[in-house]
Design a protein around this motif. Structure first.
Motif, short mmCIF file in Angstrom:
data_model
loop_
_atom_site.label_atom_id
_atom_site.label_comp_id
_atom_site.label_asym_id
_atom_site.label_seq_id
_atom_site.Cartn_x
_atom_site.Cartn_y
_atom_site.Cartn_z
N ILE A 239 0.86 -1.47 -0.25
CA ILE A 239 0.16 0.20 -0.31
C ILE A 239 0.86 1.49 0.28
O ILE A 239 1.82 1.17 1.06
CB ILE A 239 -0.68 -0.28 0.85
CG1 ILE A 239 -1.93 -1.19 1.27
CG2 ILE A 239 -1.46 0.98 1.52
CD1 ILE A 239 -2.33 -1.37 2.18
N ILE A 240 0.46 2.14 -0.98
CA ILE A 240 0.90 3.45 -1.46
C ILE A 240 0.65 4.34 -0.44
O ILE A 240 1.49 5.57 0.67
CB ILE A 240 1.47 3.74 -1.81
CG1 ILE A 240 2.12 3.23 -3.67
CG2 ILE A 240 2.32 5.22 -2.48
CD1 ILE A 240 2.25 3.15 -4.35
N GLU A 241 -1.03 4.42 -1.00
CA GLU A 241 -1.50 5.54 -0.08
C GLU A 241 -3.31 5.21 0.73
O GLU A 241 -3.37 4.91 -0.67
CB GLU A 241 -1.11 7.23 -0.47
CG GLU A 241 -2.43 7.64 -0.46
CD GLU A 241 -1.98 8.37 1.10
OE1 GLU A 241 -1.29 7.70 2.18
OE2 GLU A 241 -2.54 9.50 1.19
N GLN A 242 -3.61 5.52 1.33
CA GLN A 242 -5.26 5.30 1.54
C GLN A 242 -5.86 6.65 2.43
O GLN A 242 -4.98 7.38 2.78
CB GLN A 242 -5.19 4.59 2.22
CG GLN A 242 -4.33 3.04 2.55
CD GLN A 242 -4.93 1.77 3.46
OE1 GLN A 242 -4.07 2.12 4.97
NE2 GLN A 242 -5.87 1.10 3.06
N GLU A 243 -6.83 7.00 1.78
CA GLU A 243 -7.58 7.69 2.52
C GLU A 243 -8.87 7.39 2.95
O GLU A 243 -9.65 6.58 2.05
CB GLU A 243 -7.87 9.05 1.71
CG GLU A 243 -8.18 10.52 2.17
CD GLU A 243 -7.67 10.54 3.56
OE1 GLU A 243 -8.31 10.26 4.54
OE2 GLU A 243 -6.70 11.72 4.24
N VAL A 244 -10.36 8.18 3.18
CA VAL A 244 -11.49 7.54 3.50
C VAL A 244 -12.35 9.16 3.12
O VAL A 244 -12.21 10.30 3.89
CB VAL A 244 -11.84 7.27 5.25
CG1 VAL A 244 -10.98 6.23 5.13
CG2 VAL A 244 -11.07 7.93 6.49
N ALA B 215 -2.84 -4.91 10.59
CA ALA B 215 -2.87 -4.11 10.29
C ALA B 215 -1.00 -2.52 10.07
O ALA B 215 -1.02 -3.23 9.43
CB ALA B 215 -3.11 -2.46 11.37
N HIS B 216 -0.28 -3.70 10.71
CA HIS B 216 1.12 -3.31 11.06
C HIS B 216 1.67 -4.17 9.11
O HIS B 216 2.57 -3.82 8.83
CB HIS B 216 2.02 -3.44 12.31
CG HIS B 216 3.60 -3.70 11.71
ND1 HIS B 216 3.33 -4.72 11.51
CD2 HIS B 216 4.82 -2.21 11.83
CE1 HIS B 216 5.59 -3.62 10.95
NE2 HIS B 216 5.50 -2.50 11.17
N ASP B 217 1.10 -6.08 9.42
CA ASP B 217 1.80 -6.33 9.12
C ASP B 217 1.57 -6.13 7.56
O ASP B 217 1.97 -6.21 6.58
CB ASP B 217 2.03 -8.00 9.09
CG ASP B 217 2.75 -8.17 10.14
OD1 ASP B 217 3.38 -7.54 10.79
OD2 ASP B 217 1.58 -9.08 11.31
N ARG B 218 0.25 -5.44 6.92
CA ARG B 218 -0.50 -5.44 5.69
C ARG B 218 -0.15 -4.00 5.35
O ARG B 218 -0.50 -3.71 3.89
CB ARG B 218 -1.93 -5.15 6.15
CG ARG B 218 -2.89 -4.87 4.92
CD ARG B 218 -2.11 -6.58 3.39
NE ARG B 218 -2.99 -6.37 1.97
CZ ARG B 218 -2.42 -5.21 1.51
NH1 ARG B 218 -1.46 -4.64 1.26
NH2 ARG B 218 -2.74 -5.23 0.43
N GLY B 219 0.67 -3.02 6.46
CA GLY B 219 1.17 -2.01 5.37
C GLY B 219 0.39 -0.55 5.50
O GLY B 219 0.32 -0.30 4.63
N VAL B 220 -0.77 -0.96 6.18
CA VAL B 220 -1.76 0.04 6.32
C VAL B 220 -1.22 1.30 6.41
O VAL B 220 -0.21 1.47 7.92
CB VAL B 220 -2.92 0.02 6.80
CG1 VAL B 220 -3.79 -1.70 6.43
CG2 VAL B 220 -2.85 -0.38 8.11
#
Lengths: 291, 291, 291, 291
Positions: A239-244, B215-220
């Motif tokens: 994952i590079i970036e997330q937003e909600v 969450a850490h392992d998934r890299g969120v």
């Protein structure tokens, strides 16, 4: 965050170095840069673990006549790489990476990328737009970008991917901008850490098709979008970036799609911008983002 | 959002009505309230579907001498309920709901609830704190709240739940404030739509144990928390509130836990506040929140 | 939040009523709507003060054959208006308000408005783009919108405004989309509560010119944008919407301008959307926004 | 963001260096640290301007037996300071700064600071609570913190400040946690860059008294809070952190105060945490925050 003025852009370089963490590496690299006459304007580093981890350094620097002196700098780096076991990537900020953007029928993410390229906020060149539909040909044409129509059916998928690859030619980054097709493992392998997708949920929630429908049915109070590197496993890449964005009980699935479009375009544009500025480094299943 | 001044709190009532959607229902109910002498100060409504859906109305009103005239108002509602097929809930704002708070060893959510009750931002009474550990006894005692220690082991779970139920007695709402035990289906069934849990992820991502590790392992890039009504299926009940916080590649699992604590306490406190103000209505697997 | 499907858009109406707050007004209005055969799908109300305040109600409703039965509905409203001292505004959702957009040289807000109009997220028609510069003529032309070049100098300001008014003709809303000119009190008075400006700061901080420079020099950690109705006093009209973005010590004035552009376009587009959906009601120096 | 585990906290140090920007400074400092045997775990730097600006570097490092070898490290730094014209600050992470917290009657910010100190999220010691009222004495006592009641009137202000200074003695940081008194220029001068205030607005909007009242009357859609170093000019010192919360037309002044309390406590606690971790550096009227 701060972009150097265009006047001296030709002198701006970026260096990303990775190696096993070991005391002294910063001293060695900063000495090398100082000796080369480079003035470091931005520096960020990360150790995955102080003991036995990987050290990552990103430098932005100004070096007069960079294009000419680049070879010299690379020779100096090569001279140390063995001893310190590092790998590096050196880029000139003046060079605009070439992007191929794959789309289907939704235009919002493509429009955003084209707008940001046009405004200069995203320093890249959109070399080609590829689509399995004709809907967005006018959008690409209006921006002066070649448009390639490559229909895809389950039966013709391999041939379609091959055709698309041929048409886009040599590009630095492939962006799946709501392409709505699952690309093959072979396709992924051609663009390691250079293939970015926007998924319309906050992964790992709602992997796969119809995430807004699933989000609605689950009754979430936040919808999201995730930009990630594509790997062979669906929606599982780094994952590079997330937003909600916030939604309430009144939101229909269609409302979520509408609201989500503005999140998707922002998240993907941000991820692509960081990528082309050499700010994203993949580390296993995760990314380091020197924002 | 606006709370009436305490001076007239005794006159403030709340009415929640649900029925099959049908033209004229608002006219009928607002006429009823006007005839009763009630002045509506806040009104929110929702139709799950204009055709064949469920209509939900929440009113906040001022009615002089509410405690006395309440029976009269209820009689008027009962007189119409058959014809319009509605159910209703009428509450007096002055009455503070009684909460039982179940905790384990982490104090942050309990502290927040106690703080908000003390400050008056959360109009409720914490009737009891129940824990399978002794760590938080001093916190409860300092707030003048009875503390019940009910150890739980896999073998004694049923007995422990029975003991806890006996100890807390008659309460309006049970709050699982990082209780870290999965309560039984039987326990859930005793508090339908009156049992709230805080889960330390943005559900439906990271259901179950150790969500920050996952969450850490998934890299969120965003961590979250979710307050939801508890049903027999783990972490699958109707969501009341969610929020997220940004993290970056530097965040360890421990950092995520630390940052997440501030999200958890905010989300749960908000959900409980909305619940005790009769702002949350369960509709199937989702909630209507008249915030 | 939820938009009705286009199929029945012709039957969708919106009613905004304002009157002195008085028990029974909701009963009267909802009875009137029920008798007219209208099914209310969305209802929001606000009392500025339960005692002696102003009551505001916004309804969205479905009424078969609205265009034909509108006169009948208006007659019924007129029949009650005197007794209850209310004013009202009734609009058909199918009718697209006509906007005139005033710009200078920056294109981001105009592009956003045109995109949202094109996508249908903003149900309006851009009737004209007016600018004191020629830079954005191609943007307007590409969208098929008439472009009027009206140069302004301090000496010719009155004449320029008169010329602009003549060119745009009869419009429902004027939007100053980074117009960078202070419009005259006379101009403002021609569009009461129908003239929206985007100011590039979180008002009331940084009124006037060069807010990003001022924000940088003050060392703020959040920059913002504010959409507001324009009144004779500079940057002091009723605020419709505000949003902020985080910046840090690295951000130059130019970075703030760049980051701010994305906030500005979002805030203005949101404010215009709410306005054309009759969701914004001015109350003194403030706005009610039934979002 | 990441805190080292307590086990080795005694070995963790922080170094902040400031000097005129000049190529080679990073090489020199990182060589010095490497030669001293320090392993740099976190490094952040900032140049106010690549040409003629000020260079700021913050390092977090692990050095076995730091307490003993600290003098040696300082000697090495002193040996270079003249040539490179730098100033530096070296701190041991294990040492907890001593805070004096000044309050009036509102407890929310004090409670938050005490909670975070207790949980270890804020590594500091609250050495004293000072108040011009008696209301919060129980809060301080419950946390085991000395409480000093120092009444203030306009006539006795100088004497009261002198008394307060005497009572708190030698502290590292003074925090005005909703103290509601304007401290004198003389008081400020005794704590240069060591006196933090929380102001209940997003400065520079709503300087001075009653900012929520002013925010309400202006009709803002976001309220905020600002933590800043205190200087002689009211509410004008360098900003450390700001945050906002959304409000709508329903919010009364009292609602804004209530909502704002949660923003204030978060903003001040964050600012104090960054300060005690040596992450905040004042640069003229602004701050560098190495978050």
């Amino acid at each position: 965050m701060s972009a150097p003025s265009d006047a001296r852009l030709a002198d701006v370089g970026r260096l990303v170095v990775r190696c096993p963490d070991r005391p002294g590496i910063v001293a060695v690299l900063s000495r090398l840069m100082a000796d080369a006459g480079a003035n470091i304007t931005e520096s960020q580093q990360h150790s995955s673990d102080p003991v036995g981890g990987t050290f990552t350094l990103r430098l932005e620097f100004v070096l007069a006549d960079l294009a000419t002196r680049r070879l010299q700098l690379e020779a100096a780096l090569a001279g140390l790489a063995g001893e310190w076991q590092f790998t590096w990537r050196l880029t000139e900020a003046a060079r605009k990476p070439r992007l191929a953007v794959f789309v289907s029928t939704a235009d919002h993410v493509l429009q955003e990328l084209l707008y940001r390229v046009g405004s200069g906020d995203l320093r890249a060149e959109v070399a080609a737009v590829v689509s399995n539909h004709l809907d967005l040909e006018p959008v690409a044409r209006a921006a002066g970008v070649p448009f390639h129509h490559v229909p895809v059916t389950p039966a013709t998928k391999d041939a379609a991917e091959a055709r698309a690859l041929e048409l886009v030619g040599d590009v630095d980054l492939v962006v799946l901008a709501r392409y709505m097709q699952i690309v093959s493992a072979d396709f992924c392998s051609r663009f390691p850490e250079r293939l970015i997708n926007i998924h319309h949920s906050f992964l790992p929630a709602f992997v796969g098709a119809n995430p807004y429908r699933a989000a609605h049915d689950r009754g979430v109070k936040l919808i999201g979008a995730t930009a990630h590197y594509v790997t062979a496993e669906l929606d599982a890449g780094p994952i590079i970036e997330q937003e909600v964005a916030r939604v309430d009980h009144r939101a229909t699935v269609e409302d979520m799609r509408r609201i989500g479009r503005y999140v998707e375009r922002q998240v993907l544009a941000q991820a692509v911008t960081w990528h082309v500025e050499d700010r994203v480094i993949v580390e296993g299943d995760r990314t380091i983002v020197f924002a």
